[in-house]
Motif scaffolding. Sequence first.
Motif, short mmCIF file in Angstrom:
data_model
loop_
_atom_site.label_atom_id
_atom_site.label_comp_id
_atom_site.label_asym_id
_atom_site.label_seq_id
_atom_site.Cartn_x
_atom_site.Cartn_y
_atom_site.Cartn_z
N THR A 1 2.07 -0.38 -5.33
CA THR A 1 3.46 -0.84 -5.02
C THR A 1 4.18 -0.69 -6.24
OG1 THR A 1 2.72 -2.29 -3.29
CG2 THR A 1 4.74 -2.65 -4.21
N GLN A 2 3.58 -1.08 -7.41
CA GLN A 2 4.27 -1.08 -8.84
C GLN A 2 4.64 0.26 -9.48
OE1 GLN A 2 5.36 -3.71 -10.51
NE2 GLN A 2 4.68 -4.89 -8.89
N ALA A 3 3.71 1.22 -8.93
CA ALA A 3 3.87 2.61 -9.47
C ALA A 3 4.79 3.24 -8.69
CB ALA A 3 2.61 3.43 -9.22
N ALA A 4 5.14 2.81 -7.17
CA ALA A 4 6.06 3.10 -6.47
C ALA A 4 7.55 2.64 -6.71
CB ALA A 4 5.84 2.62 -4.89
N TYR A 5 7.59 1.43 -7.32
CA TYR A 5 8.92 0.83 -7.82
C TYR A 5 9.24 1.62 -8.93
CZ TYR A 5 8.45 -3.45 -5.26
OH TYR A 5 8.21 -4.50 -4.16
N ARG A 6 8.32 1.98 -10.12
CA ARG A 6 8.70 2.77 -11.12
C ARG A 6 9.16 4.02 -10.80
NH1 ARG A 6 3.91 0.07 -12.95
NH2 ARG A 6 2.54 2.05 -12.56
N LEU A 7 8.66 4.77 -9.84
CA LEU A 7 9.07 6.12 -9.45
C LEU A 7 10.53 5.85 -8.97
CD1 LEU A 7 5.64 7.63 -7.62
CD2 LEU A 7 6.97 8.32 -9.69
N LEU B 1 -0.14 4.15 2.25
CA LEU B 1 0.62 3.69 3.55
C LEU B 1 0.98 2.37 3.53
CD1 LEU B 1 -1.31 6.13 6.00
CD2 LEU B 1 0.85 6.58 4.90
N GLN B 2 0.11 1.44 3.14
CA GLN B 2 0.56 0.07 2.92
C GLN B 2 1.75 -0.22 2.02
OE1 GLN B 2 -2.94 -2.44 2.35
NE2 GLN B 2 -4.25 -1.38 3.67
N ALA B 3 1.65 0.43 0.78
CA ALA B 3 2.73 0.34 -0.21
C ALA B 3 4.00 0.84 0.43
CB ALA B 3 2.45 1.09 -1.51
N ARG C 1 9.40 -0.14 2.50
CA ARG C 1 10.48 0.12 3.85
C ARG C 1 11.00 -1.28 4.32
NH1 ARG C 1 7.44 4.51 7.58
NH2 ARG C 1 8.54 6.26 6.98
N ARG C 2 10.07 -2.10 4.36
CA ARG C 2 10.23 -3.54 5.02
C ARG C 2 11.25 -4.10 3.79
NH1 ARG C 2 4.85 -4.16 5.78
NH2 ARG C 2 4.86 -5.67 4.28
N GLN C 3 11.20 -4.05 2.68
CA GLN C 3 11.86 -4.59 1.62
C GLN C 3 13.33 -3.72 1.60
OE1 GLN C 3 9.26 -4.20 -1.76
NE2 GLN C 3 8.42 -6.30 -1.29
N GLY C 4 13.52 -2.54 2.15
CA GLY C 4 14.50 -1.89 2.03
C GLY C 4 14.79 -0.94 0.81
N TYR C 5 13.64 -0.59 -0.20
CA TYR C 5 13.69 0.36 -0.90
C TYR C 5 13.44 1.71 -0.71
CZ TYR C 5 13.50 -3.88 -3.90
OH TYR C 5 13.82 -5.08 -4.71
N LEU C 6 13.04 1.86 0.47
CA LEU C 6 12.78 3.41 0.98
C LEU C 6 13.07 3.44 2.41
CD1 LEU C 6 10.97 5.66 0.05
CD2 LEU C 6 8.99 4.76 1.04
N ASP C 7 14.02 4.45 2.47
CA ASP C 7 14.89 4.53 3.91
C ASP C 7 15.23 6.16 3.98
OD1 ASP C 7 16.68 4.72 5.97
OD2 ASP C 7 17.83 3.10 5.38
N ASP C 8 14.40 6.94 4.45
CA ASP C 8 14.64 8.26 4.78
C ASP C 8 16.36 8.62 5.02
OD1 ASP C 8 12.47 9.23 3.63
OD2 ASP C 8 11.44 9.90 5.31
N ARG C 9 16.72 7.81 6.07
CA ARG C 9 18.11 8.30 6.52
C ARG C 9 18.99 7.96 5.41
NH1 ARG C 9 18.06 4.51 11.54
NH2 ARG C 9 16.00 4.74 11.84
N ALA C 10 19.06 6.99 4.75
CA ALA C 10 19.88 6.66 3.50
C ALA C 10 19.57 7.77 2.50
CB ALA C 10 19.67 5.40 2.88
#
Length: 159
Positions: A11-17, A43-45, A50-59
């Motif tokens: 999750t931390q790595a994803a935030y950085r990316l 997949l869990q990260a 997604r739940r936190q709103g940081y990842l949204d393919d439509r946006a």
Amino acid sequence: MKETSPLEKATQAAYRLLLIRSRSVKELRERLLRKGFAEDTVLQAIEKLRRQGYLDDRAFARSQARRLAAKFEGNLRIELELKEHGLDRDEIAAALAEARSDLTEAQAVERLIRRKMKAEFGKDEKRKLVQSLMRKGFPAGLIFEVLDRVRKGDVHGDD
């Protein structure tokens, strides 16, 4: 000292990316897998983001389509780029429709043609202009239609 779980590390790595630039789910998944995280952890990260709103393919699709349309890219180029990001057909179609609500593809071609046309416009210049516009993803038929309209002085066209 408490050891960080693999999920927290992913999750931390994803935030950085995502701080560097927005990404699609597919892109983020691929990057995290390349960093050595297990598929289930990735997949869990992703689900957490997604739940936190940081990842949204439509946006993401809307943002990328608007960015490319503003750079006067053609619909074909925009669609191709969005497909490369792993976006589905419906997301691409919606994003493209929204991006073209302000500036149609024909209007984009016309602006590019007007910008590049010179007083003396021979066959070589026309060929180079058409090739340039086709590389930007505009269809040849639309290019020739708008080019003829611009050369005849029809400023408004039918867009």
